[in-house]
Enzyme design. Structure first.
Site, PDB file in Angstrom:
ATOM      1  CD  GLU A  77      -3.029  -0.758  -0.074  1.00 35.51           C
ATOM      2  OE1 GLU A  77      -3.007   0.337  -0.650  1.00 35.51           O
ATOM      3  OE2 GLU A  77      -3.761  -1.684  -0.433  1.00 35.51           O
ATOM      4  CG  ASP A 136      -7.796   3.363  -3.991  1.00 36.02           C
ATOM      5  OD1 ASP A 136      -8.996   3.440  -4.369  1.00 36.02           O
ATOM      6  OD2 ASP A 136      -6.972   2.602  -4.531  1.00 36.02           O
ATOM      7  CE1 TYR A 183      -6.867   2.815   0.166  1.00 30.14           C
ATOM      8  CE2 TYR A 183      -4.481   3.085   0.204  1.00 30.14           C
ATOM      9  CZ  TYR A 183      -5.606   2.388  -0.191  1.00 30.14           C
ATOM     10  OH  TYR A 183      -5.468   1.241  -0.916  1.00 30.14           O
TER      11      TYR A 183
END
Ligand code: SF4
Length: 339
Positions: free
Chosen positions: A41, A140, A122
């Site tokens: 991520e 996102d 996020y």
């Protein structure tokens, strides 16, 4: 009974999911390793899946666990990150690894994850949902676009974020948040694409407001482009025998802590006419014109080291300085300087 859009989307995901090395197979209850989810991520912020995939594998080969990453100096992580850009991510990556190793593993709640270095709303939601099976609304840029279109929110994303987030919660009701997050991300990346949504292939097409409007690609509207400010500076190429002098950029600021060619500070404004041949490099917030000059000795007071030319690729130079060296090598016909 008609299936809900949520269910249609999850069914589509289970048969069409992208196979990504940091994922557990869809439709199973297996949870992927939090270290893999977190690392991917962070890498995927501002960087494409195609670029990240081999770099993710290289990171895992070098540091198979978060503890292994935590045990090395920051410079090693910065070098490994070279070329991925947005180097604050690498500094935060290392700081986060150190904290996670010290506390004995990743926490499993959004709130605790958010307290770690470099983990924002996020990433905290994504790691909590995907790696720990927690309920979370994961949004996102791909999810923002899908949600804006599905509900026909006709304002630039930057202005509509609170509404998009509120509306996104609809998709996460009564389902596995981690699976839904990945389903929405895949839909945004492969079908509900920015310029060319493939609505004919979309499991949400029967109820999508943007498609019903007839112009799905026009949602969300793009904000007007701002002109990028200019900066300029000079980098020095200093050679001795079979080595080149390198330094490290200040820890704070652009390319903080990265290996670099020595040079002048970067000034605001366009480069003056008639200087040494220069390269252009575009950062997120400004464009840089960097003249590249040969010098005989390092500037007084500059700390650094002599990097053997045949091991330049081990220095962890970011793209800006690789470009500068490549331009210099071409100009001066010194192919040994090509990193
Ligand atoms: S129908 Fe088209 S615009 Fe709507 S979510 Fe699907 S791909 Fe996006």
């Amino acid at each position: 009974m008609r299936k809900s859009p949520r269910l249609l989307l999850l069914e589509h995901y289970r048969t069409h999911a992208r196979s990504l090395p940091w994922r557990a197979p869809p439709g199973t209850n297996a949870l992927p390793d939090p270290y893999h989810v977190w690392l991917s991520e962070v890498m995927l912020q501002q960087t494409t899946v195609a670029t990240v995939t081999p770099r993710f594998a290289a990171f895992l080969e070098r540091w198979p666990t978060v503890e292994a990453m935590a045990a090395v100096p920051l410079e090693d992580v910065l070098s490994q990150w070279a070329g991925l850009g947005y180097y604050a991510r690498a500094r935060n990556l290392h700081a986060c690894a150190v904290e996670v190793a010290a506390r004995g593993g990743f926490p499993d709640s959004e709130a605790e994850l958010r307290a770690l270095p470099g983990i924002g709303d996020y990433t905290a939601a994504a790691v909590a949902a995907i790696a720990f099976g927690r309920d979370a609304v994961v949004v996102d840029t791909n999810v923002e676009r899908v949600v804006a279109r599905y509900f026909a929110i006709r304002r630039p994303v930057k202005d509509a974020r609170p509404e998009i987030r509120r509306r996104a919660a609809y998709f996460y009701e009564d389902v596995d948040s981690g699976e839904m997050a990945q389903a929405l991300m895949d839909l945004g990346a492969t079908i509900c694409r920015p310029a060319t949504p493939d609505c004919a292939a979309c499991p949400l097409s029967a109820s999508c407001a943007a498609l019903a409007s007839g112009e799905p690609a026009s949602i969300p509207p793009k904000p007007p482009k701002k002109a990028r400010p200019e900066r300029h500076g000079t980098a020095f190429v200093i050679e001795k025998d079979s080595a080149i002098f390198l330094t490290r950029r200040p820890t704070k600021g652009v390319l903080g802590g990265m290996a670099a060619l020595p040079g002048t500070d970067w000034q605001d404004g366009p480069a003056p006419a008639g200087g040494a041949p220069a390269i252009r490099h575009v950062f997120t917030h400004f464009a840089l014109t960097l003249a590249v000059e040969s010098r005989d000795v390092p500037p007084a007071g500059t700390e650094g080291w002599w990097q053997p030319k045949d091991r330049l690729d081990e220095a962890g130079l970011p793209t800006l300085y690789k470009k500068a060296l490549a331009a210099f090598a071409e100009r001066e016909h010194t192919p040994t300087l090509l990193p």
